[in-house]
Design a protein around this motif. Structure first.
Motif, short mmCIF file in Angstrom:
data_model
loop_
_atom_site.label_atom_id
_atom_site.label_comp_id
_atom_site.label_asym_id
_atom_site.label_seq_id
_atom_site.Cartn_x
_atom_site.Cartn_y
_atom_site.Cartn_z
N ARG A 18 0.98 -1.05 0.01
CA ARG A 18 -0.21 -0.01 0.10
C ARG A 18 0.96 1.18 0.28
O ARG A 18 0.72 2.48 -0.55
CB ARG A 18 -1.10 -0.17 0.52
N ALA A 19 1.67 1.01 1.11
CA ALA A 19 2.90 1.93 1.04
C ALA A 19 3.67 2.66 -0.29
O ALA A 19 3.55 3.71 -0.99
CB ALA A 19 4.34 2.58 2.22
N LEU A 20 3.99 1.51 -1.13
CA LEU A 20 4.76 2.03 -2.23
C LEU A 20 4.02 2.36 -3.65
O LEU A 20 4.11 3.11 -4.29
CB LEU A 20 5.45 0.51 -2.48
N ASN A 21 2.53 2.19 -3.14
CA ASN A 21 1.28 2.86 -4.48
C ASN A 21 0.86 3.98 -4.10
O ASN A 21 -0.08 4.26 -4.67
CB ASN A 21 0.03 1.49 -4.37
N GLY A 22 1.70 4.53 -2.39
CA GLY A 22 0.64 5.96 -1.42
C GLY A 22 -0.25 5.32 -1.79
O GLY A 22 -1.02 6.68 -1.41
N LYS A 23 -0.81 4.33 -0.89
CA LYS A 23 -1.93 4.02 -0.55
C LYS A 23 -1.94 4.28 1.31
O LYS A 23 -0.95 4.23 1.27
CB LYS A 23 -2.74 3.38 -1.03
N GLU A 24 -2.74 4.38 1.67
CA GLU A 24 -3.51 4.15 3.41
C GLU A 24 -2.84 3.36 3.67
O GLU A 24 -3.03 2.31 3.58
CB GLU A 24 -4.65 5.19 3.88
N VAL A 25 -2.10 2.93 4.56
CA VAL A 25 -1.79 1.81 5.03
C VAL A 25 -2.62 1.80 6.79
O VAL A 25 -2.89 2.47 7.05
CB VAL A 25 -0.02 1.70 6.43
N VAL A 52 6.16 3.28 6.67
CA VAL A 52 5.93 4.48 5.09
C VAL A 52 6.85 5.79 5.02
O VAL A 52 7.25 5.53 4.07
CB VAL A 52 4.07 5.65 6.29
N ALA A 53 7.39 5.99 6.62
CA ALA A 53 8.77 6.09 6.11
C ALA A 53 9.60 5.28 5.29
O ALA A 53 11.07 6.23 5.09
CB ALA A 53 9.67 6.71 8.08
N MET A 54 10.07 4.52 5.82
CA MET A 54 10.82 4.16 5.10
C MET A 54 10.40 3.93 3.76
O MET A 54 11.78 3.49 2.76
CB MET A 54 11.80 2.72 6.03
N VAL A 55 9.22 3.88 2.99
CA VAL A 55 9.01 3.31 1.99
C VAL A 55 9.60 4.98 0.65
O VAL A 55 9.86 4.68 -0.33
CB VAL A 55 7.83 3.20 1.45
N GLY A 56 9.01 5.70 1.82
CA GLY A 56 9.37 7.10 1.02
C GLY A 56 8.82 7.92 0.59
O GLY A 56 9.06 8.95 -0.74
N ASN A 57 7.28 7.39 0.37
CA ASN A 57 6.29 7.64 -0.70
C ASN A 57 5.41 8.79 -0.01
O ASN A 57 4.48 8.30 0.91
CB ASN A 57 5.45 6.47 -1.26
N HIS A 58 5.69 10.07 -0.93
CA HIS A 58 5.24 10.56 0.25
C HIS A 58 3.51 10.87 0.18
O HIS A 58 2.71 11.41 1.03
CB HIS A 58 5.55 12.74 0.08
#
Length: 333
Positions: free
Chosen positions: A200-207, A261-267
């Protein structure tokens, strides 16, 4: 000490997450490895690098089918039993869950006993404990599972102990706490928080955090868990025992979601709290000291390094980020 090198090993559930990493390590030791898996959760892609290896054999079949089990058990010396259906699956399908996890285990134990295998490693789960009444949780902690999954795994343990005490089958029961890493399931009812959140985070979605996020878990990197199972098979002093594998630390689900979320880095990715999952245990924190004392096993991958490897695996996945997201439903029970 028992040396596994060049022995004939059966891995049930060997196309799955932990099972496929165990297969990697056994083949690296020169073992002949046969996998029995019905591919309900496992993937042939997890084993594709071994298809040309003459020491590797794949049997598609079920641990609840006596014919499949008897065929898979031929000429086997060591059994690693990992095949199961998971926690979320048990919410909607309790009978099927117990049939595989409990009855399938009993069928496998009976076949192993007839075949006179020299070692039977039963992979149970920390879910047999339910929520922690105190931490860290040693093997003497009360077992009060919250789900049919936890109860069915506890039943499987009881069968393994009975086969040791009654028939002399040399069993070892291992209770891994939460395992994470490459090849972990993000999809379907086998999906777990770390891989689901990474996708989800890689795709910029809500975790998604189910419940208040104060639940804690004790995570071990998958290669370390697999190495622990190998160590259990080789340690004669573990015969007949029940032992934890874990890292003796806990992290809250809220903190983990924020870390990912922080480690994936997709804001574009954020954390969203939603309704609690049924049967979710509130706290898990392992005491693996008994296991460590007997075999010298130690986890070698730090939590942060393991997360980095897992994120990199999903980032490079052949399905692509959008393809991964298509099979991530959020709520999976």
């Amino acid at each position: 000490m028992i040396k596994l090198d060049h022995l004939n090993c059966l891995v049930t559930g060997g196309a799955g997450f932990i099972g496929s990493h165990l297969v990697d390590q056994l083949l690296a030791r020169g073992c002949m490895v046969r996998v029995l898996d019905n591919l309900s959760n496992g993937k042939l892609a997890n084993l594709s690098s071994h298809f040309a290896d003459p020491n590797f054999e794949f049997n598609q079949g079920s641990i609840t089918d006596p014919c499949d089990v008897d065929q898979a058990m031929q000429d086997i010396q060591v059994v690693f039993h990992l095949a199961c259906l998971g926690v979320r699956h048990s919410i909607a399908h309790p009978y099927e869950n117990q049939r595989v996890n409990a009855e399938g285990t009993l069928l496998l134990l009976a076949a192993a006993s007839r075949a006179k295998v020299s070692r039977f490693i039963h992979c149970s789960s920390s879910e047999v404990y339910g929520s922690a009444q105190y931490v860290p949780m040693a093997e003497t902690h009360p077992t009060q599972p919250c789900t049919v999954y936890g109860a069915s795994k506890l039943a499987g343990e009881a069968y393994a102990r009975a086969y040791y005490l009654t028939y002399g089958l040399p069993t070892v029961i291992i209770r891994p706490f939460n395992t994470y890493g490459p090849r972990s399931h993000h999809e379907g009812d086998a999906g777990e928080m770390i891989p689901k959140s990474i996708v989800r985070a890689l795709n910029g979605k809500e975790v998604l955090v189910f419940g208040g996020g104060l639940q804690t878990r004790d995570f071990t990197f998958v290669e370390d868990t697999a190495a622990g199972l190998v160590a259990a098979a080789e340690c004669e002093a573990m015969t007949g025992l029940t032992l934890n594998i874990g890292c003796n630390f806990e992290i809250s689900v809220k903190e983990l979601a924020e870390k990912l979320v922080a480690m994936v880095g997709n804001h574009a990715a954020t954390v969203r709290f939603t309704s609690a999952r049924p049967g979710d245990v509130s706290r898990l924190h392992a005491d693996p000291s008994a296991f460590m004392a007997l075999c010298g096993w130690r986890p070698t991958t730090t939590f942060e390094a393991g997360l980095e490897k897992t994120i990199a695996c999903f980032r490079a996945h052949p399905l692509g980020l959008a393809g991964l997201l298509q099979s991530e439903a959020g709520r999976n029970w």
